[in-house]
Design a protein around this motif. Structure first.
Motif, PDB file in Angstrom:
ATOM      1  N   GLY A 297       5.933   5.250   1.592  1.00  0.00           N
ATOM      2  CA  GLY A 297       6.325   5.982   0.504  1.00  0.00           C
ATOM      3  C   GLY A 297       5.096   6.221  -0.323  1.00  0.00           C
ATOM      4  O   GLY A 297       3.978   5.699  -0.169  1.00  0.00           O
ATOM      5  N   SER A 298       5.254   7.209  -1.370  1.00  0.00           N
ATOM      6  CA  SER A 298       4.319   7.671  -2.191  1.00  0.00           C
ATOM      7  C   SER A 298       4.261   7.085  -3.494  1.00  0.00           C
ATOM      8  O   SER A 298       3.323   7.184  -4.266  1.00  0.00           O
TER       9      SER A 298
ATOM     10  N   ILE B 135       3.118   9.169  16.279  1.00  0.00           N
ATOM     11  CA  ILE B 135       2.272   9.083  15.287  1.00  0.00           C
ATOM     12  C   ILE B 135       1.960  10.390  14.351  1.00  0.00           C
ATOM     13  O   ILE B 135       1.750  11.289  15.175  1.00  0.00           O
ATOM     14  N   SER B 136       2.250  10.616  13.181  1.00  0.00           N
ATOM     15  CA  SER B 136       2.031  11.421  12.350  1.00  0.00           C
ATOM     16  C   SER B 136       1.757  11.131  10.794  1.00  0.00           C
ATOM     17  O   SER B 136       2.123  10.335  10.583  1.00  0.00           O
ATOM     18  N   LEU B 137       1.076  11.794  10.015  1.00  0.00           N
ATOM     19  CA  LEU B 137       0.964  11.607   8.574  1.00  0.00           C
ATOM     20  C   LEU B 137       2.443  11.661   7.930  1.00  0.00           C
ATOM     21  O   LEU B 137       2.553  11.074   7.222  1.00  0.00           O
ATOM     22  N   LYS B 138       3.355  12.333   8.362  1.00  0.00           N
ATOM     23  CA  LYS B 138       4.735  12.666   7.868  1.00  0.00           C
ATOM     24  C   LYS B 138       5.337  11.186   8.129  1.00  0.00           C
ATOM     25  O   LYS B 138       5.799  10.493   7.184  1.00  0.00           O
ATOM     26  N   MET B 139       5.302  10.721   9.275  1.00  0.00           N
ATOM     27  CA  MET B 139       5.883   9.460   9.741  1.00  0.00           C
ATOM     28  C   MET B 139       5.285   8.284   9.002  1.00  0.00           C
ATOM     29  O   MET B 139       6.116   7.480   8.300  1.00  0.00           O
ATOM     30  N   ILE B 140       3.809   8.464   8.503  1.00  0.00           N
ATOM     31  CA  ILE B 140       3.273   6.929   7.829  1.00  0.00           C
ATOM     32  C   ILE B 140       3.827   7.314   6.230  1.00  0.00           C
ATOM     33  O   ILE B 140       3.975   6.309   5.543  1.00  0.00           O
TER      34      ILE B 140
ATOM     35  N   VAL C 174       1.031  -1.203   0.051  1.00  0.00           N
ATOM     36  CA  VAL C 174      -0.173   0.212   0.012  1.00  0.00           C
ATOM     37  C   VAL C 174       0.918   1.032  -0.129  1.00  0.00           C
ATOM     38  O   VAL C 174       1.783   1.179   0.715  1.00  0.00           O
ATOM     39  N   LYS C 175       0.496   2.355  -0.762  1.00  0.00           N
ATOM     40  CA  LYS C 175       1.104   3.585  -0.692  1.00  0.00           C
ATOM     41  C   LYS C 175       0.534   4.475  -0.065  1.00  0.00           C
ATOM     42  O   LYS C 175      -0.562   4.458   0.108  1.00  0.00           O
ATOM     43  N   PHE C 176       1.006   5.658   0.478  1.00  0.00           N
ATOM     44  CA  PHE C 176       0.712   6.532   1.195  1.00  0.00           C
ATOM     45  C   PHE C 176      -0.635   7.226   0.465  1.00  0.00           C
ATOM     46  O   PHE C 176      -1.724   7.660   1.136  1.00  0.00           O
ATOM     47  N   SER C 177      -0.541   7.447  -0.704  1.00  0.00           N
ATOM     48  CA  SER C 177      -1.603   8.026  -1.397  1.00  0.00           C
ATOM     49  C   SER C 177      -2.713   7.411  -1.692  1.00  0.00           C
ATOM     50  O   SER C 177      -3.936   8.036  -1.773  1.00  0.00           O
ATOM     51  N   ASP C 178      -2.581   6.138  -1.093  1.00  0.00           N
ATOM     52  CA  ASP C 178      -3.853   5.151  -1.193  1.00  0.00           C
ATOM     53  C   ASP C 178      -4.713   5.512  -0.091  1.00  0.00           C
ATOM     54  O   ASP C 178      -6.015   5.015   0.097  1.00  0.00           O
TER      55      ASP C 178
ATOM     56  N   LEU D 171       3.392  -0.910  10.236  1.00  0.00           N
ATOM     57  CA  LEU D 171       4.000   0.363  10.450  1.00  0.00           C
ATOM     58  C   LEU D 171       4.034   0.069  12.038  1.00  0.00           C
ATOM     59  O   LEU D 171       3.071  -0.565  12.723  1.00  0.00           O
ATOM     60  N   TRP D 172       5.150   0.877  12.864  1.00  0.00           N
ATOM     61  CA  TRP D 172       5.084   0.664  14.061  1.00  0.00           C
ATOM     62  C   TRP D 172       5.762   1.998  14.753  1.00  0.00           C
ATOM     63  O   TRP D 172       6.701   2.620  14.026  1.00  0.00           O
TER      64      TRP D 172
END
Length: 225
Positions: A223-224, A213-218, A2-6, A205-206
């Motif tokens: 990856g995008s 936890i943040s969107l940046k970390m995820i 899964v990509k972050f954009s998903d 993810l861990w």
């Protein structure tokens, strides 16, 4: 992968992820176990983490060799007594009891247009969210009474995903228990595990704790591309 954009939404466990009411659950179960003549231990307490009410009661009775000593009606009465005690204990919860970083993360995903729902075994989740002042961040809360099997069965996360009206691959589930991570993965969602207890279930993810936890970390991890 899964990509972050998903990703379009998040399903959250409650205890240990958004706030820590585990101490109140443990106190209430400990008191009931003592009343029933079952010796309490830290191991027993940890085994109840993230487990539904009746399953928890049966685990306590089994630990004390008393699983066949009570009728179903008596067991329901014991579980109800525990919950009444627990509800009294959680009356002291305030927004100050939200775990580190979680208010900021909820603000971040709301601002980013992401959806969120609650997948908790706690029947008191609506009351807890109200006392924390964060009900408006979630489009819905799964009623655990509509789920016949608890975590690691994926049903509660499947339902939480349905509340978001998203496909599993579009969702990240957040959990602090191994059984919860297993449930997220079985539901086809991407699991974000919080704390050492989740590592054995190999979440995609861990983080060490909620403050990480943040969107940046995820985005960095997934990856995008």
């Amino acid at each position: 992968m899964v990509k972050f954009s998903d990703i379009k939404g998040f399903t959250f466990d409650l205890d240990g992820v958004i706030t820590d009411t585990a101490k109140f659950h443990e106190q209430a179960w400990h008191d009931l176990a003592t009343e029933l003549g079952v010796e309490w231990s830290d191991t027993l307490g940890s085994q109840l983490k993230g487990i539904g009410r009746m399953d928890s009661l049966n685990m306590i009775l089994t630990a004390g060799g008393k699983q066949d000593q009570f009728s179903d009606d008596e067991k329901v009465a014991f579980a109800t007594k525990k919950n009444t005690h627990y509800v009294a204990l959680i009356q002291s919860i305030t927004p100050d009891d939200i775990l580190p970083g979680m208010t900021a993360f909820l603000e971040e995903i709301k601002a980013g247009g992401y959806l969120a729902s609650i997948a908790s075994a706690s029947k008191n989740a609506p009351q807890i969210l109200k006392k924390l002042g964060i009900t408006n961040y979630f489009v819905g809360i799964v009623d655990p009474s509509t789920v016949s099997r608890g975590k690691p069965d994926p049903a509660i996360f499947v339902k939480a995903g349905e509340l978001l009206n998203l496909q599993p691959k579009q969702i990240i589930g957040i959990e602090d228990a191994s059984a919860g991570v297993q449930a997220i993965k079985a539901a086809g969602q991407t699991a974000l595990g919080v704390g050492a207890a989740t590592q054995s279930a190999n979440p995609q993810l861990w983080v060490h704790d909620t403050a990480d936890i943040s969107l940046k970390m995820i985005a960095t991890t997934l990856g995008s591309d």
